[in-house]
Design an enzyme around this catalytic site. Structure first.
Site, PDB file in Angstrom:
ATOM      1  N   THR A 166       2.587   4.761   2.276  1.00  0.00           N
ATOM      2  CA  THR A 166       2.916   3.362   2.008  1.00  0.00           C
ATOM      3  C   THR A 166       4.427   3.224   1.835  1.00  0.00           C
ATOM      4  OG1 THR A 166       0.805   2.863   0.994  1.00  0.00           O
ATOM      5  CG2 THR A 166       2.675   1.619   0.169  1.00  0.00           C
ATOM      6  N   ARG A 194     -11.526  -2.833   1.666  1.00  0.00           N
ATOM      7  CA  ARG A 194     -10.925  -2.253   0.457  1.00  0.00           C
ATOM      8  C   ARG A 194      -9.445  -2.672   0.347  1.00  0.00           C
ATOM      9  NH1 ARG A 194      -6.241   1.128  -0.554  1.00  0.00           N
ATOM     10  NH2 ARG A 194      -6.638   2.352  -2.402  1.00  0.00           N
ATOM     11  N   GLY A 196      -6.002  -1.918  -2.150  1.00  0.00           N
ATOM     12  CA  GLY A 196      -5.472  -1.109  -3.246  1.00  0.00           C
ATOM     13  C   GLY A 196      -4.451  -1.889  -4.071  1.00  0.00           C
ATOM     14  N   ASP A 197      -3.565  -1.162  -4.695  1.00  0.00           N
ATOM     15  CA  ASP A 197      -2.567  -1.763  -5.585  1.00  0.00           C
ATOM     16  C   ASP A 197      -1.419  -2.453  -4.858  1.00  0.00           C
ATOM     17  OD1 ASP A 197      -1.870   1.011  -4.754  1.00  0.00           O
ATOM     18  OD2 ASP A 197       0.048   0.420  -5.641  1.00  0.00           O
ATOM     19  N   GLY A 220      -4.240   3.958  -5.101  1.00  0.00           N
ATOM     20  CA  GLY A 220      -4.309   2.567  -5.533  1.00  0.00           C
ATOM     21  C   GLY A 220      -5.315   2.299  -6.630  1.00  0.00           C
TER      22      GLY A 220
HETATM   23  N1  ASP Z   1      -1.193   2.689  -2.882  1.00  0.00           N
HETATM   24  C1  ASP Z   1      -1.729   2.660  -1.542  1.00  0.00           C
HETATM   25  C2  ASP Z   1      -3.169   2.259  -1.577  1.00  0.00           C
HETATM   26  O1  ASP Z   1      -3.897   2.719  -2.431  1.00  0.00           O
HETATM   27  C3  ASP Z   1      -1.575   3.968  -0.848  1.00  0.00           C
HETATM   28  C4  ASP Z   1      -0.164   4.488  -0.835  1.00  0.00           C
HETATM   29  O2  ASP Z   1       0.623   4.216  -1.709  1.00  0.00           O
HETATM   30  O3  ASP Z   1       0.184   5.184   0.122  1.00  0.00           O
HETATM   31  O4  ASP Z   1      -3.581   1.516  -0.726  1.00  0.00           O
END
Ligand code: ASP
Length: 306
Positions: A166, A194, A196-197, A220
């Site tokens: 990310t 889904r 994530g954060d 996340g």
């Molecule tokens: N935080 C991201 C997620 O969970 C993954 C990442 O940081 O690479 O979607």
């Protein structure tokens, strides 16, 4: 001018053969953002421009080159926040937008809402004149190969945290305004839908001129439960030191949920902080005192690993 920029290109166990590309991508992003800041441009522009560079670089899990979900599709999430006004914009599960950070920026400015998802987010993109792409344009051979191998190996199973490229950026401009952004394809082989954060205000990103700004990367599901970006910023407010705040937040993240991830942040005074619990974090940064961008793979020290 107390300008500053810091970018991340993911925190995980980055294989040696991918490290040079991660460093080059982070460097290019930070240099592009820095050029915006030195020209007197706003932090929001610096963040968006830097993140677009990394979205367009296929080594990262953002834009083209992102991980595929369980159905073999790319679904992208991104968010931005303006530390001056606290205005925020985020999108999730978009499949036809090559630069979702720019869509998040348009949500921030041009929508009464903060968060748009899926087909509605794509309809908004079309309505504000952002180009829509073919979903297949976002898929690269490396990721198709990984997905096919996972399918061949049985596929299902409890999701685990592996690679995490990310991307994100935090910037402080000459007017004293902070901004932050994040963009991702999410975790490999994630359940369709889904999120994530990364696009979630307070979890993956937070910016407030009065206290600081932070962006997170990593697993996340853990970052959401610990509201990590806001935790970092609260620690800057409490401790007054961005680097210590990042360390304190990551040590809480590790202690409380066994957290795997990393954070980047900037204090209102322009001090940069970085910390991670994973073996590596790809990053680049520059402050007003530095003659050039520093880009590297940050490693946890032996002491931190224990
Ligand atoms: N935080 C991201 C997620 O969970 C993954 C990442 O940081 O690479 O979607």
């Amino acid at each position: 001018m107390n300008i500053a920029i810091v970018v991340h290109g993911g925190a995980w166990d980055i294989p040696p053969e991918l490290q040079a590309e991660h460093v080059a991508g982070c460097r290019a992003a930070a240099e592009t953002g820095w050029a915006v800041l030195t020209a007197g441009g706003p932090a929001l522009d610096a963040v968006e421009t830097a993140i677009r560079v990394m979205e367009n670089h296929p080594v990262f899990d953002a834009g083209r080159g992102s991980h595929l979900n369980r159905d073999g599709e790319v679904e992208l999430d991104a968010g931005m926040m303006d530390g001056r006004t606290l205005m925020a914009g985020a999108v999730a599960a978009v499949r036809r937008v090559a630069n979702p950070i720019s869509l998040a920026r348009r949500v921030l400015h041009d929508s009464p809402h903060v968060f748009l998802v899926g087909a509605g987010a794509e309809a908004f993109a079309a309505a504000v004149g952002l180009p829509l792409c073919d979903p297949d344009d976002l898929i690269v051979e490396r990721e198709r190969g990984l997905w096919q191998a996972r399918r061949a190996a049985g596929g299902e199973g409890r999701p685990a945290f592996g690679s995490a490229d990310t991307v994100g950026a935090v910037a402080l401009d000459a007017a004293g305004n902070l901004a932050v952004g994040n963009s991702t394809g999410g975790t490999f082989f994630k359940h369709p839908g889904r999120v994530g954060d990364t696009p979630l205000i307070g979890c993956g990103l937070y910016a407030d001129n009065t206290v600081g700004a932070a962006a997170c990367t990593g697993w996340g599901e853990q970052i959401m439960k610990t509201v990590l970006a806001k935790t970092v910023v609260d620690q800057i407010a409490l401790l007054g030191d961005a680097d210590v705040a990042a360390e304190v937040a990551i040590s809480y993240f590790k202690r409380r949920v066994g957290g795997l991830g990393g954070v980047i942040c900037i204090s209102p005074a322009g001090q940069i902080g970085l910390a991670h619990s994973t073996p590596h974090m790809a990053h680049a940064y520059r402050t007003a005192e530095m003659p050039a961008v520093v880009a590297a793979i940050r490693r946890v020290s032996r002491k931190e690993e224990q």
